[in-house]
Write a protein that holds these residues in place. Structure first.
Motif, PDB file in Angstrom:
ATOM      1  N   GLU A 217     -11.611   2.750  52.929  1.00  0.00           N
ATOM      2  CA  GLU A 217     -12.064   3.808  53.835  1.00  0.00           C
ATOM      3  C   GLU A 217     -10.883   4.500  54.493  1.00  0.00           C
ATOM      4  N   TRP A 218      -9.873   3.711  54.847  1.00  0.00           N
ATOM      5  CA  TRP A 218      -8.653   4.261  55.459  1.00  0.00           C
ATOM      6  C   TRP A 218      -7.949   5.223  54.498  1.00  0.00           C
ATOM      7  N   GLN A 219      -7.930   4.904  53.215  1.00  0.00           N
ATOM      8  CA  GLN A 219      -7.298   5.762  52.223  1.00  0.00           C
ATOM      9  C   GLN A 219      -7.996   7.118  52.118  1.00  0.00           C
ATOM     10  N   ARG A 220      -9.293   7.167  52.428  1.00  0.00           N
ATOM     11  CA  ARG A 220     -10.039   8.422  52.319  1.00  0.00           C
ATOM     12  C   ARG A 220      -9.839   9.342  53.520  1.00  0.00           C
ATOM     13  N   LEU A 221      -9.162   8.866  54.557  1.00  0.00           N
ATOM     14  CA  LEU A 221      -8.877   9.723  55.712  1.00  0.00           C
ATOM     15  C   LEU A 221      -7.923  10.843  55.303  1.00  0.00           C
ATOM     16  N   PRO A 222      -7.954  11.974  56.032  1.00  0.00           N
ATOM     17  CA  PRO A 222      -7.034  13.069  55.702  1.00  0.00           C
ATOM     18  C   PRO A 222      -5.580  12.615  55.780  1.00  0.00           C
ATOM     19  N   TYR A 223      -4.791  13.114  54.851  1.00  0.00           N
ATOM     20  CA  TYR A 223      -3.349  12.842  54.850  1.00  0.00           C
ATOM     21  C   TYR A 223      -2.663  13.885  55.713  1.00  0.00           C
ATOM     22  N   ILE A 224      -1.894  13.433  56.679  1.00  0.00           N
ATOM     23  CA  ILE A 224      -1.124  14.321  57.543  1.00  0.00           C
ATOM     24  C   ILE A 224       0.340  14.190  57.147  1.00  0.00           C
ATOM     25  N   SER A 225       0.950  15.297  56.820  1.00  0.00           N
ATOM     26  CA  SER A 225       2.343  15.259  56.381  1.00  0.00           C
ATOM     27  C   SER A 225       3.228  14.603  57.438  1.00  0.00           C
ATOM     28  N   PRO A 226       4.192  13.781  57.022  1.00  0.00           N
ATOM     29  CA  PRO A 226       5.119  13.179  57.991  1.00  0.00           C
ATOM     30  C   PRO A 226       6.000  14.210  58.685  1.00  0.00           C
TER      31      PRO A 226
ATOM     32  N   PRO B 263      -3.226   6.651  69.561  1.00  0.00           N
ATOM     33  CA  PRO B 263      -2.357   5.656  68.910  1.00  0.00           C
ATOM     34  C   PRO B 263      -3.115   4.481  68.307  1.00  0.00           C
ATOM     35  N   ASN B 264      -4.358   4.238  68.742  1.00  0.00           N
ATOM     36  CA  ASN B 264      -5.143   3.118  68.210  1.00  0.00           C
ATOM     37  C   ASN B 264      -6.100   3.536  67.100  1.00  0.00           C
ATOM     38  N   SER B 265      -5.980   4.773  66.641  1.00  0.00           N
ATOM     39  CA  SER B 265      -6.901   5.246  65.615  1.00  0.00           C
ATOM     40  C   SER B 265      -6.355   4.975  64.220  1.00  0.00           C
ATOM     41  N   ASP B 266      -7.264   4.870  63.261  1.00  0.00           N
ATOM     42  CA  ASP B 266      -6.864   4.702  61.875  1.00  0.00           C
ATOM     43  C   ASP B 266      -6.131   5.935  61.361  1.00  0.00           C
ATOM     44  N   GLN B 267      -6.528   7.120  61.880  1.00  0.00           N
ATOM     45  CA  GLN B 267      -5.853   8.343  61.453  1.00  0.00           C
ATOM     46  C   GLN B 267      -4.381   8.332  61.862  1.00  0.00           C
ATOM     47  N   ALA B 268      -4.114   7.845  63.075  1.00  0.00           N
ATOM     48  CA  ALA B 268      -2.727   7.747  63.528  1.00  0.00           C
ATOM     49  C   ALA B 268      -1.946   6.771  62.661  1.00  0.00           C
ATOM     50  N   GLU B 269      -2.617   5.677  62.268  1.00  0.00           N
ATOM     51  CA  GLU B 269      -1.934   4.704  61.428  1.00  0.00           C
ATOM     52  C   GLU B 269      -1.621   5.286  60.051  1.00  0.00           C
ATOM     53  N   LYS B 270      -2.525   6.113  59.521  1.00  0.00           N
ATOM     54  CA  LYS B 270      -2.243   6.714  58.218  1.00  0.00           C
ATOM     55  C   LYS B 270      -1.050   7.666  58.317  1.00  0.00           C
ATOM     56  N   TRP B 271      -0.960   8.409  59.422  1.00  0.00           N
ATOM     57  CA  TRP B 271       0.200   9.284  59.608  1.00  0.00           C
ATOM     58  C   TRP B 271       1.483   8.465  59.750  1.00  0.00           C
ATOM     59  N   THR B 272       1.415   7.354  60.496  1.00  0.00           N
ATOM     60  CA  THR B 272       2.583   6.486  60.671  1.00  0.00           C
ATOM     61  C   THR B 272       3.037   5.914  59.335  1.00  0.00           C
ATOM     62  N   VAL B 273       2.076   5.461  58.523  1.00  0.00           N
ATOM     63  CA  VAL B 273       2.422   4.949  57.192  1.00  0.00           C
ATOM     64  C   VAL B 273       3.073   6.049  56.370  1.00  0.00           C
ATOM     65  N   GLY B 274       2.596   7.294  56.526  1.00  0.00           N
ATOM     66  CA  GLY B 274       3.186   8.415  55.808  1.00  0.00           C
ATOM     67  C   GLY B 274       4.634   8.654  56.197  1.00  0.00           C
TER      68      GLY B 274
ATOM     69  N   LEU C 183       6.689   6.358  57.435  1.00  0.00           N
ATOM     70  CA  LEU C 183       7.448   5.216  56.921  1.00  0.00           C
ATOM     71  C   LEU C 183       7.651   5.337  55.412  1.00  0.00           C
ATOM     72  N   HIS C 184       6.624   5.764  54.700  1.00  0.00           N
ATOM     73  CA  HIS C 184       6.708   5.944  53.247  1.00  0.00           C
ATOM     74  C   HIS C 184       7.769   6.991  52.904  1.00  0.00           C
ATOM     75  N   GLU C 185       7.729   8.123  53.596  1.00  0.00           N
ATOM     76  CA  GLU C 185       8.690   9.197  53.313  1.00  0.00           C
ATOM     77  C   GLU C 185      10.111   8.770  53.658  1.00  0.00           C
ATOM     78  N   LEU C 186      10.266   8.041  54.760  1.00  0.00           N
ATOM     79  CA  LEU C 186      11.584   7.558  55.157  1.00  0.00           C
ATOM     80  C   LEU C 186      12.183   6.659  54.079  1.00  0.00           C
ATOM     81  N   LEU C 187      11.391   5.716  53.575  1.00  0.00           N
ATOM     82  CA  LEU C 187      11.894   4.818  52.533  1.00  0.00           C
ATOM     83  C   LEU C 187      12.187   5.583  51.245  1.00  0.00           C
ATOM     84  N   TRP C 188      11.401   6.615  50.961  1.00  0.00           N
ATOM     85  CA  TRP C 188      11.636   7.385  49.740  1.00  0.00           C
ATOM     86  C   TRP C 188      12.947   8.158  49.818  1.00  0.00           C
ATOM     87  N   LEU C 189      13.409   8.492  51.020  1.00  0.00           N
ATOM     88  CA  LEU C 189      14.681   9.216  51.175  1.00  0.00           C
ATOM     89  C   LEU C 189      15.884   8.332  50.860  1.00  0.00           C
TER      90      LEU C 189
END
Length: 370
Positions: free
Chosen positions: A244-253, A262-273, A275-281
């Protein structure tokens, strides 16, 4: 610190206040990614010694390309060595050679011809126009991820190795791009002290596209690639939450997500985004966990990065090898091999091969007089 991203707040409607399910996500060892981390054991320290020896020779051309053992021993704490510097040099005779100067001065250490040869090949990569452009773009994107487009130099220095920046990147790289970067001062809100920082002078819209957006050619309905190790199974309620979390809108990092609860799943998806982009750099798609936590704390994510690593083992792997904890971006590896190998990583693998190579004539216990 709570800095917001540089662009305006986005009116994302879906911001459900759902916290992670009450279930423990266990850590499962991944031997392939552990090996990807472990094979670089002592490489960073060895190359740091190499750079220090060469820096000393550049600052004093009349001296040979060598370093006194007494001065080398002072570097032990900063390099986190588990042994003395002299024992470290003797452990890697294909990298280093200890000798007594003929003038009866204290013993010194110098670089082997084989190591110097690899160094010059690496230097050619750093000075090539394609690599310089690549390094500038990655550094620009890192600064854009901060939103304020500036970051203290001490934080960039922590990531310098992982970003693939040259040893003296301020003088050897940034000085040639005055229209892109400037060194400024920022205030540390916790201490009130001024810190030197690097600032990106203008937002580069063409770079503000995340790796995931490039791959999918869309910007909203994006799911993160999941690469769980063989034999690992999420509990059903965790699996349902992730789906269900994966189906949330993706917000660009590169967009502003700090307006989200800060306690929402949407915020967590943005945070993961982020972190993902940072590691990809990063050229190796991995870095020490403390580097990420220090950066996340400065940017105002609080415990957000820590929760992201805990909740999403299919995206991030935390290895406990080489006396530290290293965060690896799972999708960047197939077993222990990088899917996309940066030229600097190809050089590092050559360094690793030399580091572990024993000369035909082992002189570990002999000191040559020169």
């Amino acid at each position: 610190m709570g800095v917001g991203l540089g662009t305006a707040k986005l009116p994302h409607r879906l911001n459900p206040i759902r916290t992670f399910v009450d279930a423990k996500v266990k850590w499962v060892r991944d031997p392939y990614l552990d090996f990807a981390v472990e094979r670089e054991k002592n490489l960073h320290q060895a190359l740091s010694f190499k750079n220090q020896i060469l820096f000393q020779s550049e600052s004093n051309p009349s001296k040979s390309k060598s370093l006194s053992l007494s001065l080398a021993s002072l570097l032990k704490p900063s390099l986190n060595l588990s042994t003395s510097s002299s024992k470290f040099f003797l452990r890697y005779p294909s990298f280093f050679s200890i000798f007594h100067p003929a003038s009866a001065l204290p013993p010194r250490v110098k670089l082997t011809p084989a190591l110097l040869s690899l160094h010059y090949q690496e230097s050619a990569i750093h000075t090539s126009l394609p690599h310089r452009s690549d390094a500038v773009n990655r550094l620009s994107r890192l600064l854009m991820l901060t939103g304020a487009t500036r970051l203290p130099l001490y934080l960039i220095d922590r990531l310098k190795w992982d970003l693939g920046l040259p040893h003296n990147f301020v003088g050897s790289l940034l000085a040639d791009y005055p229209d892109y970067f400037q060194v400024c001062e920022v205030e540390d809100v916790s201490t009130g002290r001024k810190e030197l920082a690097l600032e990106l002078l203008s937002w580069r819209e063409e770079l503000a596209v995340s790796e995931l957006e490039k791959r999918t050619n869309q910007s909203k309905r994006i799911a993160f690639p999941m690469c769980l190790p063989k034999g690992f199974e999420l509990e059903k309620k965790v699996k349902d939450w992730v789906e269900e979390w994966q189906r949330l809108p993706y917000i660009s990092p590169y967009e502003n997500g700090f307006h989200l609860s800060p306690n929402s799943d949407q915020a967590e998806k943005w945070t993961v985004g982020v972190l993902h982009e940072l590691l990809w750099l990063l050229v190796s798609k991995k870095t020490q966990r403390d580097n990420l936590f220090c950066l996340g704390e400065y940017l105002g994510f609080g415990s957000g990065f820590k929760k992201a690593l805990k909740h999403h083992p299919g995206i991030f792997y935390v290895s406990n090898k080489i006396r530290t904890q290293t965060v690896v971006l799972r999708e960047a590896y197939r077993k222990d091999f990088l899917v996309v190998k940066h030229p600097l990583m190809a050089m590092r693998y050559r360094y690793i091969h030399l580091l572990n190579k024993m000369p035909k004539t082992n002189r570990r216990k002999s000191l040559v007089v020169e």
